[in-house]
Structures are given as C-alpha cells and as structure tokens.
Motif scaffolding. Structure first.
Motif, PDB file in Angstrom:
ATOM      1  N   ARG A  55      62.092  91.723  42.831  1.00  0.00           N
ATOM      2  CA  ARG A  55      62.122  92.318  41.495  1.00  0.00           C
ATOM      3  C   ARG A  55      63.568  92.646  41.132  1.00  0.00           C
ATOM      4  O   ARG A  55      64.257  93.338  41.875  1.00  0.00           O
ATOM      5  N   ASP A 382      62.452  80.552  39.694  1.00  0.00           N
ATOM      6  CA  ASP A 382      61.923  81.698  38.948  1.00  0.00           C
ATOM      7  C   ASP A 382      62.916  82.853  38.906  1.00  0.00           C
ATOM      8  O   ASP A 382      63.236  83.386  37.827  1.00  0.00           O
ATOM      9  N   GLN A 386      65.598  84.603  35.778  1.00  0.00           N
ATOM     10  CA  GLN A 386      65.822  86.020  35.460  1.00  0.00           C
ATOM     11  C   GLN A 386      67.308  86.366  35.541  1.00  0.00           C
ATOM     12  O   GLN A 386      67.833  87.114  34.709  1.00  0.00           O
TER      13      GLN A 386
END
Length: 427
Positions: A55, A382, A386
């Motif tokens: 994250r 992925d 970000q």
C-alpha cells in the motif's frame, strides 16, 4: 529465475509460470523479464519474494493513521526503528500508544538513532523504558554509553521501519516528527510566523505478506549488531501467507558492505538497463560520478529521465551541492524539477513501469557509505502505475528548470554551488 513465497523457494517450473503471467499482464513480454533477470542477479542475500500486498502512503497524516491502526491491532510484538523520534505531539501520541500496548502484554522494542534524536530529551526515552519497553540507542554520541560496541560516531541508523506482529511492516522516509503533522498538499497546513506552511512531502509503504519476515530479520540483526540486551521470547516470525500479487525485495545496507551499498548498486543497475523512463524523486541529491554517468547515459540513449528534487532544503550545503550537478544533467537531456512549496523528503524511483523502490536512501554520499538504510524494491505493473500517478502529481506541483535560464543564473549561485561541491563527500 527463482523466487520465494510463504513456503520458501519456488520451483523452477512454478517460477517460469509466474514470469509468463507477469509478462502477459504487463503488455510487454520482454521489458519486465529483463528487469526481473537483472534484479535476480543482484543482492543474492535478499530474495525476490512473491505474494505481498503493498500500500502506497503519501505524507505524514496518512502514514501515521495507518501505523496507529496497525499498532492498536498488535497482539504479540511491535518493533520500531527510526532515525528521528521527536517528543512533540506526534511523538507523544506514538509513545502513549506504545506504552499502552506494552502494558497490555505486547512486547515493544525500539531502536532510535543517537544523532537523529539529539534534540529529544533523555527523559522521553526513560519513560518508555520505565514502562517496560526495550529501548536501544544506535551508536551513542557519548562513548560512555557505547558499552561493548565499537564507537562509530559517523555511522547513523537512517532507517524508518515498523514491524507489527511479524505480519505488517512500514518503511520509507517518514520520521516521527511534527514536520509531518500536515500533508504537503493540505490547504489547512500549519502556520508559522503568520504564514501558511505545508507539511513535509514524503512517501512510505505498508507491506503485508511473506517479505515481512525479511524486514523482521533486518530489525533483529540491527539489534544484535548494536549489542542490545536479549529480547523477550515472542513469535517474531509467525507463519505468513500470500496477501497479494506483488514481488518485493527488501534491501538493507550498512557501511560494512564490502562491495558497496546494495541499494545503490540495485538502483544503478536498474537505470543502466532502463528502456523507457527513469523517474526519481529524492530529498538529498548529491550524486557521485557513477550516478551522474548512469543518468546522463540513459538520457542520451533516448530514455525519458526526470528528477523531482527539493526547491528548498533543511541543509544549505546539500541543496547547493546537488544544484552544482544540474548543468551536466541538463546538457544530456535530463529534465529537472524542483518542488518549492514544501520540504521534499521522499526517496522513490519508478523505472519502465515495472520497477519501483521506496525507502530511506538518499542519493548522496552519506547514504551510500555511512548510513544504515532500508528500501523495498517492488516489481510489477500495478504498483508502478500508482508510483507514476504520484510522480505526476508531484511534478504538477513543481517548477521545471529551464536549461537556458539555468545557464544565466547569477554569479553568486555559481559561487554557492562551487563551495558546496567541495564538501559533498562529507554531507
């Protein structure tokens, strides 16, 4: 090419299947495979680990909220390693929560850097010790506090690591400090001397999955090297399971690395093998000749090389020493940006849309040669997307350095850069 997962080394056949799946997902069969091959050839002591969830956390408020949530949920152990642990409001919130968890039966262990916490009162850490927390001062300034360790005043612990229950880890550039009490894009930034002042711009990652065991090992290895007292027996290495799809390598560096900083060597290699773009964001930019050569060579072979650097800094010498390299980089086609609305403290890189890193390592001589540092390298599309979105946002808030205007900067700027350049190896 081989990987590790929650159960240990992955078979050759399974590794090949993983690579194929990643290639199909990336949309470019070759570029991801090449970066994976390069990454595998480096840092044999730190494996490429599958099955992680990563994250991305931007700035202090988001990071602290996530860290507080993890600490509140701790059931067995909390290991915290930080360069700066201030005694202000944020630091007190951390201390109160850590003491509460210790009182509830969770074992809390803290490593803090002696120089980084020079302004933190001794009583602040005494309170933690009195509450049962194991506290270790990294390379104490006073030789009388060293005990059985070698006195290495110039070796600092610049890592920022939190591991909760051996299952959740946080790492990046964020210290425990009031500088992070508001976000760098916040309109409600704190005010200083009557003027609005944004919080520092920084980046952290929260990681869950098998690679957390590697980060736990790094913490315990530092504790052992610093001759910390024996830690209470806890389940520091629980059985970990697959949490996500990210491939992560945890890379720790220390001055005793004989072949050089593995984090630095990994970044150089990724830049040397870049085919599309190299996007770096860094707080303290004082590059050595190898890094300058890697960046300029990449730009000259057609790679889009962009750097977001501080437009203001808490170190005059570092700021101008970094700027002394601008002319050579600009001449090679490197695009430079400065974030001037806040203090930029992030240390991140995004390369070719498949390779990224977040950590504590600056692009300066001190990080390469003198500090204990810690980075995570994340491979895959992925997370890289970000990272690129974050880079775009920072670039929009930055000012681009115009090569022609840079050539016409004042003689005073030339002098400042020349003076700072003389000290760059010791910054």
């Amino acid at each position: 090419m081989t990987f590790e997962n929650a159960h240990g080394p992955v078979s050759t056949q399974k590794s090949a299947e993983i690579i194929k799946a990643l290639e199909n997902k990336s949309g470019d069969d070759a570029i991801l495979k090449r970066h994976l091959a390069v990454e595998e050839a480096l840092n044999q002591d730190s494996p490429l680990v599958l099955g992680n969830k990563v994250r991305l956390l931007q700035d202090g408020p988001n990071t602290y909220a996530a860290m507080f949530a993890a600490i509140r949920g701790a059931r067995h152990s909390i290991n915290l390693e930080t360069y700066i642990f201030e005694s202000g409001k944020i630091g007190t919130e951390f201390a109160d929560l850590l003491l509460a968890k210790q009182a509830s039966g969770v074992q809390v262990n803290v490593i803090y850097d002696s120089v980084g916490c020079l302004d933190t009162p001794v009583e602040f850490f005494d309170r933690l010790r009195d509450g049962g927390i194991h506290v270790l001062e990294f390379n104490p300034i006073s030789p009388t506090n060293v005990r059985k360790r070698e006195w290495l005043l110039n070796n600092r612990d610049h890592r920022k690591l939190l591991v909760v229950d051996g299952r959740i880890a946080f790492l990046g550039g964020i210290n425990i400090s009031e500088s992070y009490s508001s976000g760098s894009f916040s309109r409600s930034s704190k005010r200083k001397h009557g003027k609005s002042e944004a919080g520092w711009r920084d980046t952290q990652v929260q990681i869950e999955g098998p690679v957390v065991a590697e980060l736990q090992k790094d913490f315990l290895a530092t504790w052992a090297r610093q001759k910390g007292p024996p830690l209470p027996v806890k389940n520091y290495f629980p059985k970990l399971v697959t949490e996500g799809d990210e491939i992560v390598r945890a890379i720790a560096s220390e001055p005793s690395d004989k072949t050089g900083s593995p984090i630095y060597l990994t970044l150089l290699s990724a830049i040397d093998h870049a085919e599309r773009f190299v996007h770096l964001t860094n707080a303290y930019f004082v590059p050595d000749p190898k890094l300058v050569r890697a960046l300029t060579s990449a730009a000259r072979r057609g790679v889009d090389v962009q750097l977001i650097l501080p437009g203001k800094s808490d170190s005059w010498l570092v700021f101008h020493a970094g700027r002394s390299h601008y002319a050579e980089l600009l001449d090679a086609g490197v695009r430079l940006y400065e974030r001037r609305d806040t203090v930029l403290h992030a240390k991140t890189a995004s390369i070719d849309g498949v390779w990224a890193t977040v950590g504590s390592t600056n692009l300066d001589w001190r990080s390469y040669l003198l500090n204990d540092e810690l980075n995570a390298v994340i491979l895959g599309t992925d997370f890289s997307r970000q990272m690129e979105a974050m880079f775009d946002k920072d670039r929009e808030a930055s000012v681009q350095i115009d090569p022609k205007r840079w050539q016409r900067r004042s003689p005073l700027k030339h002098v400042e850069e020349w003076v700072a350049r003389r000290f760059e190896r010791w910054l």
